[in-house]
Scaffold this active site. Sequence first.
Site, PDB file in Angstrom:
ATOM      1  N   TRP A 325       0.840  -1.201   0.000  1.00 24.60           N
ATOM      2  CA  TRP A 325       0.000   0.000   0.000  1.00 24.60           C
ATOM      3  C   TRP A 325       0.877   1.253   0.000  1.00 24.60           C
ATOM      4  CZ3 TRP A 325      -0.362   4.174   3.290  1.00 24.60           C
ATOM      5  CH2 TRP A 325      -1.464   5.009   3.132  1.00 24.60           C
ATOM      6  N   HIS A 326       2.010   1.181   0.684  1.00 27.44           N
ATOM      7  CA  HIS A 326       2.860   2.365   0.809  1.00 27.44           C
ATOM      8  C   HIS A 326       3.577   2.729  -0.481  1.00 27.44           C
ATOM      9  CE1 HIS A 326       2.276   1.757   5.154  1.00 27.44           C
ATOM     10  NE2 HIS A 326       2.625   3.020   5.278  1.00 27.44           N
ATOM     11  N   GLY A 327       3.771   1.783  -1.363  1.00 28.86           N
ATOM     12  CA  GLY A 327       4.443   2.157  -2.594  1.00 28.86           C
ATOM     13  C   GLY A 327       4.769   0.965  -3.462  1.00 28.86           C
TER      14      GLY A 327
END
Length: 483
Positions: A325-327
């Site tokens: 989700w973060h990258g």
Amino acid sequence: MLFNSLDFALFLPIVFVLYWFVFHKTYKSQNILLLVASYFFYACWDWRFMFLLLFSTLLDYFTGLKMCESTKLNNKKFWFWLSIIINLGFLGVFKYYNFFAQSLADSVAHIGITLHPWMLDIVLPVGISFYTFHGLSYVIDIYKNRIKAEKNIVDYAIFVSYFPLLVAGPIERATHLLPQLQVKRSFNYQNAVDGMRQILWGFFKKVVIADNCARFADMIFNNSEDYSGSTLVAGALFFSLQIYGDFSGYSDIAIGVSKLFGIDLLRNFAFPYFSRDIAEFWRRWHISLSSWFRDYLYYPLGGSQGNTWIKVRNTFIIFGVSGFWHGANWTFIFWGILNAVYFLPLLLTQKNRTNIDIVAKGKVFPSLKELFQMTTTFALVTLAWIFFRAKNMNHALNYIGEIFSSSLFTIPKFEKMGVALTLIQVILFFIIVEWLGRENKHALEKIGLKWNRFFRWFFYSFILFLIGMFISNEETPFIYFQF
């Protein structure tokens, strides 16, 4: 528009005055103002992405209504999956397409096949991960019959795009935010003053701690091959403080600003660096995202119920997805997996709920055992942050490899050591204030309230002085804007 910008310093008072003195007669007129202000706030980034935000809002609004109107389960499923697929499709195209395309090309290259994937030259829309998750939680809750669809388009649009939380959270729930938008709101002086204290501390975290730690973290990470292991440790510590000060600072400002409008937002941080184990850390770090994954992914998969295999599988899924989700980078995925490795022994030995209460509650100092636990947990978290910050996996592994070399036992050396020593003194002040306020919702909630007015205002003025002394001449974006 950045919270730490002159534009926002003008924007917020104008909206505040209009909200309480012009549009105050009904909550509906206040809601219209909030919606217009929120869209203006977002359009200041890039007005072209307004169309994506509007489309996402209308999609989930109408699919929510259609699900509630459906008398047959198949029809309800159709509208539900339509919303899920389109929402995740947009997120996938903008955020993950290039990653998957390049990863596929790299994978088949090992077996002698050369691919030249078509790469998208697009900018990631600010806040897309956050407002997409707002919409996903809304349609899932309707599908699971937890809530009814919201018929008022203005109220729902504010739930998705409310400007304090639009670009970097907290990730709100319809069950928490929508009811607050549908009642008359009266100005509460004490709540507003508390909001101002939280905003003040949020700015201190961002401008003084995060931005100044970023200077040294960037310098060391970007030139890691030139530094000793001890200096690389310093760089990792600076980044740990940077990301906490930056993201929790944003959350404090967002929650404090919302209090000025009589609206309560979900808490997002609860002094996570005072955690005694990794399970406690994840109950205190980015709480709105952690609870989102818990409720909408971990529990549906079975949670910690079932046999050992299911527990292990679910743990790695939840942390792996959180990292992704973060990258779109293998470093984020490995960061998530590493945290799963940290967490798993606690889960399997049923010690993941051992440290529920606040550390050293009611005491000035922690015990030696608690101090050791906090130090160990912080060290593990900091080690994982190296993968989060590194450019790629090779960079992260080389960085860690140099840390665990003989140069670890040398004295750290890097440019502007004098400035860094001054910053370290301010960091000590920051840690002391956070520690003293750890039993409250934010650090300044109760500190100084019983002091003489002169000392209390001297304390606030000192914080303002530090902000003025350490503020950068350039506006620096918040880290989580890129997610």
